[in-house]
Structures are given as C-alpha cells and as structure tokens.
Design an enzyme around this catalytic site. Structure first.
Site, PDB file in Angstrom:
ATOM      1  N   ARG A   1       6.575  -6.008 -22.543  1.00  0.00           N
ATOM      2  CA  ARG A   1       5.469  -5.100 -22.238  1.00  0.00           C
ATOM      3  C   ARG A   1       5.973  -3.693 -21.918  1.00  0.00           C
ATOM      4  O   ARG A   1       5.359  -2.704 -22.291  1.00  0.00           O
ATOM      5  CB  ARG A   1       4.620  -5.667 -21.098  1.00  0.00           C
ATOM      6  CG  ARG A   1       3.716  -6.781 -21.577  1.00  0.00           C
ATOM      7  CD  ARG A   1       2.985  -7.503 -20.464  1.00  0.00           C
ATOM      8  NE  ARG A   1       2.032  -8.460 -21.040  1.00  0.00           N
ATOM      9  CZ  ARG A   1       1.362  -9.362 -20.348  1.00  0.00           C
ATOM     10  NH1 ARG A   1       1.536  -9.449 -19.037  1.00  0.00           N
ATOM     11  NH2 ARG A   1       0.529 -10.190 -20.947  1.00  0.00           N
TER      12      ARG A   1
ATOM     13  N   TYR B   1      -0.951  -6.004 -29.036  1.00  0.00           N
ATOM     14  CA  TYR B   1      -0.054  -7.142 -28.806  1.00  0.00           C
ATOM     15  C   TYR B   1       0.661  -7.067 -27.465  1.00  0.00           C
ATOM     16  O   TYR B   1       0.607  -6.075 -26.773  1.00  0.00           O
ATOM     17  CB  TYR B   1       0.915  -7.370 -29.958  1.00  0.00           C
ATOM     18  CG  TYR B   1       1.858  -6.288 -30.407  1.00  0.00           C
ATOM     19  CD1 TYR B   1       2.187  -5.191 -29.644  1.00  0.00           C
ATOM     20  CD2 TYR B   1       2.453  -6.407 -31.671  1.00  0.00           C
ATOM     21  CE1 TYR B   1       3.073  -4.236 -30.092  1.00  0.00           C
ATOM     22  CE2 TYR B   1       3.337  -5.457 -32.132  1.00  0.00           C
ATOM     23  CZ  TYR B   1       3.651  -4.375 -31.339  1.00  0.00           C
ATOM     24  OH  TYR B   1       4.540  -3.435 -31.805  1.00  0.00           O
ATOM     25  N   GLU B   2       1.275  -8.196 -27.101  1.00  0.00           N
ATOM     26  CA  GLU B   2       1.846  -8.433 -25.768  1.00  0.00           C
ATOM     27  C   GLU B   2       0.779  -8.343 -24.674  1.00  0.00           C
ATOM     28  O   GLU B   2       1.047  -7.957 -23.546  1.00  0.00           O
ATOM     29  CB  GLU B   2       2.991  -7.450 -25.479  1.00  0.00           C
ATOM     30  CG  GLU B   2       4.072  -7.393 -26.515  1.00  0.00           C
ATOM     31  CD  GLU B   2       4.702  -8.754 -26.793  1.00  0.00           C
ATOM     32  OE1 GLU B   2       4.636  -9.635 -25.911  1.00  0.00           O
ATOM     33  OE2 GLU B   2       5.261  -8.938 -27.888  1.00  0.00           O
ATOM     34  N   GLY B   3      -0.427  -8.721 -25.020  1.00  0.00           N
ATOM     35  CA  GLY B   3      -1.548  -8.654 -24.087  1.00  0.00           C
ATOM     36  C   GLY B   3      -2.313  -7.367 -24.296  1.00  0.00           C
ATOM     37  O   GLY B   3      -1.770  -6.280 -24.110  1.00  0.00           O
TER      38      GLY B   3
ATOM     39  N   GLN C   1      -4.236  -6.066 -19.627  1.00  0.00           N
ATOM     40  CA  GLN C   1      -3.342  -5.394 -18.677  1.00  0.00           C
ATOM     41  C   GLN C   1      -4.134  -4.865 -17.481  1.00  0.00           C
ATOM     42  O   GLN C   1      -3.695  -4.958 -16.328  1.00  0.00           O
ATOM     43  CB  GLN C   1      -2.611  -4.237 -19.363  1.00  0.00           C
ATOM     44  CG  GLN C   1      -1.807  -4.602 -20.592  1.00  0.00           C
ATOM     45  CD  GLN C   1      -0.781  -5.685 -20.338  1.00  0.00           C
ATOM     46  OE1 GLN C   1      -0.076  -5.665 -19.332  1.00  0.00           O
ATOM     47  NE2 GLN C   1      -0.708  -6.649 -21.242  1.00  0.00           N
TER      48      GLN C   1
END
Length: 596
Positions: free
Chosen positions: A295, A439-441, A446
């Site tokens: 992240r 992506y990556e959340g 977040q």
C-alpha cells in the site's frame, strides 16, 4: 513525448534537510549507508530509469503482454531491461542482508520506486510484487521456506506474487473458496481460481513464487479461516533449481484500461503443491504484512505517475504558443506567447508541483518510521513508529493515488487536445495511473480503515503519533515572523481536523454509518493537513538555507513560493471538507434503493 528527469535535488532536500538523515544512518542496521553511497545509488537509479525504462514505456503500452499456451510474453525490451535491472542490484536494495539484500533504508528504496514508476509504471509491478512477497515470507515463513526461496527472490532470479482476489470476492476475503488439502508429507494441495493477479505469469524470471490465500478443510468461516500458502510455478529440486511444473496456470490476461505492459492474470490452481506460511487460519495477518508494504508502494506509484505528468506538462507549456500574456507580450519575436504565461496554466502547474513535492516529503516521513519500527534499539521508539506507520498507511495510499490521478488529468488539460491523443503520451499516463486508486484496497476501503480501525485503536493512541508533533510545531511556527502567515491557516485546518475527529467519534459510536459517510472526506482532510505541515516545515528549512547563502538560492525560493501556494490556494479546501463531515449521513443515505 513523455518527459522525465529524476528529481534528485528535491529527493536530497527531503532526505537530508527536511528529515535529518542521521536519524536512520545512526542505526546499527544502516552504518554502511553514507551520503556518498546514497548519492551514487540514486544517480545510478536515475540513469537506469531514464535510459532503459522510459524509452520502453510507450511501446509497451502499444504492444502489451501476450498469452500463448499458458506462457506470457512481456513487451519487447522488458526481459533485457529486467535482466539489467537485476544484475545492477536493484532487486536486492530493500532486502535483508541475511538473504543477500543490501539493507538500504526505506526512504532510499521509496525514491528508487518513485523513479521506476515515473519512467515505466507497468515495469515497476514485476519487482514491486516480489518485494512485497519477500517481506511476507521473511516475517511469517518457516526457516526452511526462507532458506529455499528468499535468496532467489532477493537476487531477482525468482519473482513473487500475491493471490487474493476471486471472481466473487475482492475486499471481502471471507468469501473466498480456494481450498488447501493437507498431505502426508506436510505439503498441501491447492485448488481454486484467482483473478487480477499482477505478474502472475511472465518470462522475466526462471520461477514465480505465489503467496495464495486458501481454506483448509476444517477452517472456520469468514476471515478467521483463511491461511496463506507458498505455491511455486516450478517446485524446486533438491539442488534448489526449478524442478517439476506445478499445477499453476495462467488461463487468461485481463483486458484493461492501462498498465498494458504488466501481465494481469487469471490464475488456476489445480491441486498445486503448496506449503503453509505462518500459522493455520492466520493468513490475513501474514497477508497484511505484504499488503501494508504494497500500500505504501502503491502510494508511491501515484506520486511517480504525477511527477512524469508534471514534468511533461511543464515542457509542453514552455513550448506551446497560444495567445498573448494578459499583462503584455512576453515573446515579441514569436507569433504568440508560450502558454506558461497564462494564470490558469500557472494554477495547474503550481497545483501539480505542490501535490508532488508535498507527497514526496510526507512519504519520506512515513518511510522513515518503517526503519525506526524495525531497527531502532529503543522499544518505545519502535512502538511509536509502529503507531505512526499504521495510522499513515491508508492516508498515503489513498491521498497519493487520488492526487496522482488528479495530477495526470490536470497535465492532460495543460496539453489540451494534444493530451487526449496518443502522440504525446499523456493519455497513457492518465490511463496507467487510474488503477492505483483501486488495487491493494480501493481508496474508499482505505478511508474506512482510517475511521473504523486506526482512529479508535487504543483509545486514539495512533492519532496522537501525528497530532502531538504537528501541534507542537504549529505553536512554535506561530512565533516565527517568516512562518506565521503560513502557520495561521495551518492551525485553522488542524483545528478542523481535530473537530472532525471528535464529530466522527461521537456520531460513529451511535451509528457506524455516520463514520462511513464521513470517511473519504476525513481522509482527504487529514491528508491536506499532513501536506500543509510538510509545506510549512519545508518553508522553515528554505528560509534558514537562504540566510546561509546557498549555491542554488532559486531552489529554496521556489520552495517558499510553493508553500504559500499550497497554504493559500489548496489548504482552504479543508473548510469545505469539515462542513461536509459535519453534515452527517442524511443526504447520502436517505434515498431509497429503488429510487436509484
């Protein structure tokens, strides 16, 4: 034409003047890291990214990756560039020396990542995913797995991935269906399908090590029943070389908006042999070791795309002739003035500059905390650094990528119609940068992480890691004649952040949807205050440097001017965000579903 030159002067300013580099070089783990070593590494990275990676960016976008008979072929030039990248030692920069890494401080690694992302975002994903997989394996793998896999992953001859998402579940990993059946020899048979797997299959390395989330037969339901497994493309033989092909296949490449040079794969695991990483049913804990690292790196992707967009827009604005300056002709020898003379173009360029330099400063502050968290001998300092990095991870990921995409769009606007067509390469930068917000959340996730987990954790202890140093600095800056005009608006925005925090905490206790409704605005407000803090600190350093008569006074004058632009033109957004947060969820949630 995409224009990029690594911003080494600004990186050195952030590293050595804004954030005292002796804070980490004094740590035993970094005794070998001298200023000469850092300068040489950054210079080499700048040369490599501009000479080897940037020229491949546009052609890779046009060519894309090709899947034939389960084998993915990366764009022309990628394999040769990756080999040179590996042989130069870039894959080992961030890794632990125990496994053959160079053990460099996190800020240096993030600067290198930024350069790679600016020059060729698609290429960055191949070594980037390997770095994240390496961190997870270091933290949670058995000694045997680490000895067998980490040296090859660190030297770049083997790559790594993370395999989470399935067609029916993304963020809600508790729904995943991939199965792991234990075998008599201690291994597992992994069966299932994953999608959106970056670098899931490619021709750059001799082996690919997949970290896969799956369920054992006796696993509890939900996220508490997820385990992590290491599943190699080729099962290593006794001598450590790639052996038999495992039951891992790329079944398709995703057809996507951007990053065409990155192989985004649909993966099938058909009774593939794998080994447990960490404890049974504790895969989420292991995966978050990788996710948190990734992240921060995704945040850097946003900054990297923004920097190349800004530099390209500046070059275009200085060259493009359109109209005359409102204050009088500036280029009488030409049929028109360059568009950089126009106030609205300046507004756009200054916005991009303020975002980029502010994010670079903030990102370096967070990266330093990673080193303190891992290497500082004082347990209390390590805990404080852990608190700070945990708090700031969702902010860096979401803020940097939001601003990165915003910056690429502003840059396209500077180009006008020439930005919308392929010839200048700006439309590719816009397309490539968009994925970083997802992506990556996703950035919405977040924001929920910030208000739902980080804000209330330990009765607000994480928040204090940011609030206390900022408040102390503001109080001091208000007494400084040079800084007071900047510190006063920052104090007002900081007050709005404090009041917003209290509002969300109070409403959220009664109704979780209130916190959810405020989350994105709160993260943006938090990020603006953090950038404002960085900018006033940078102005303080610049004023002190100018008093000493530096060799490059224009650099410091530009810092002060950009600080004023951010504080006067961007930070006032905090008032609107505060008003939105106070308004509550009513207008957002009251419309009946059937009316959408």
């Amino acid at each position: 034409m995409q224009t990029y030159s690594a911003p080494l002067r600004d990186m050195r300013f952030v590293l050595n003047e804004l954030h005292d580099s002796t804070d980490y070089t004094s740590l035993p783990a970094f005794e070998h890291v001298t200023s000469d070593v850092v300068d040489a590494i950054l210079e080499e990275a700048a040369k490599f990214t501009t000479e080897r990676l940037l020229p491949l960016n546009a052609s890779a976008d046009q060519e894309g990756c090709i899947l034939e008979n389960g084998v993915v072929r990366t764009p022309t030039g990628f394999k040769e560039a990756y080999t040179a990248f590996r042989e130069t030692g870039f894959t080992s920069m961030a890794a632990d020396p125990e496994w053959g890494g160079q053990g460099l401080p996190a800020p240096i690694n993030k600067f290198i990542e930024e350069m790679i992302c600016s020059a060729n975002l698609s290429f960055s994903l191949y070594p980037g995913l390997t770095h994240g997989a390496t961190k997870a394996l270091e933290a949670h793998g058995s000694q045997d797995l680490k000895e067998r896999y980490l040296p090859k992953m660190v030297d770049g001859t083997w790559a790594g991935t993370m395999c989470l998402t399935e067609a029916h579940c993304g963020t809600d990993l508790g729904l995943l269906r991939t199965k792991a059946v234990p075998q008599d020899d201690g291994s597992y048979k992994i069966t299932g399908a994953k999608i959106f797997i970056s670098a899931g299959e490619h021709d750059l390395t001799e082996n690919i090590v997949h970290l896969v989330l799956a369920r054992m037969p006796d696993a509890p339901k939900g996220v508490k029943g997820i385990s992590m497994f290491l599943v190699p493309k080729f099962v290593p033989s006794e001598d450590g070389r790639p052996g038999a092909r495992n039951g891992v296949t790329c079944t398709a490449l995703e057809k996507k908006m951007g990053i065409h040079g990155s192989a985004t794969c649909q993966m099938s695991f058909d009774e593939a042999t794998g080994w447990l990483v960490g404890d049974p049913h504790k895969g989420m804990r292991a995966m978050f070791t990788m996710m948190n690292s990734e992240r921060l790196s995704v945040g850097v992707q946003g900054l990297g795309a923004a920097e190349v967009a800004y530099q390209s827009a500046v070059a275009y604005a200085k060259d493009r002739l359109q109209g005359r300056s409102l204050s009088g002709t500036k280029a009488p020898d030409k049929p028109a003035d360059p568009i950089i003379v126009h106030p609205d173009i300046r507004r756009q360029l200054m916005t991009m500059r303020a975002y980029n330099e502010g994010c670079r400063a903030l990102g370096t502050w967070v990266a330093r905390s990673l080193d303190m968290m891992e290497h500082h001998p004082d347990e209390e300092v390590r805990k404080q650094a852990d608190d700070f990095s945990a708090l700031m991870t969702p902010i860096v990921k979401a803020l940097f990528t939001d601003m990165g995409f915003e910056t690429t769009n502003i840059a396209m606007q500077v180009y006008g119609g020439h930005g919308y067509i392929q010839d200048h390469g700006m439309e590719q930068i816009v397309r490539d940068s968009r994925i970083s917000m997802i992506y990556e959340g996703t950035n919405g996730v977040q924001a929920l992480d910030l208000v739902g987990r980080k804000m209330p954790a330990h009765t607000g202890r994480l928040l204090r890691s940011f609030f206390h140093p900022v408040l102390t600095f503001i109080d001091e800056a208000l007494e400084d004649d040079d800084l007071a005009p900047l510190a006063q608006p920052l104090a007002k925005a900081f007050g709005a952040l404090q009041l917003s925090t209290a509002t969300i905490a109070q409403k959220g206790l009664k109704d979780p949807e209130e916190a959810g409704a405020a989350a994105t605005d709160y993260l943006r407000l938090f990020g603006l205050v953090a950038l404002g803090y960085m900018w006033v600190r940078m102005a303080k350093v610049a004023h002190a440097a100018l008093a000493d008569g530096p060799d490059d006074p224009d650099f410091y004058r530009a810092k002060i001017t950009t600080a004023h632009f951010f504080i006067e033109r961007i930070l006032p957004q905090s008032a609107g965000l505060f008003a939105a947060i106070k308004s509550g969820k009513g207008a957002m949630m009251s419309l009946d579903e059937a009316m959408f």
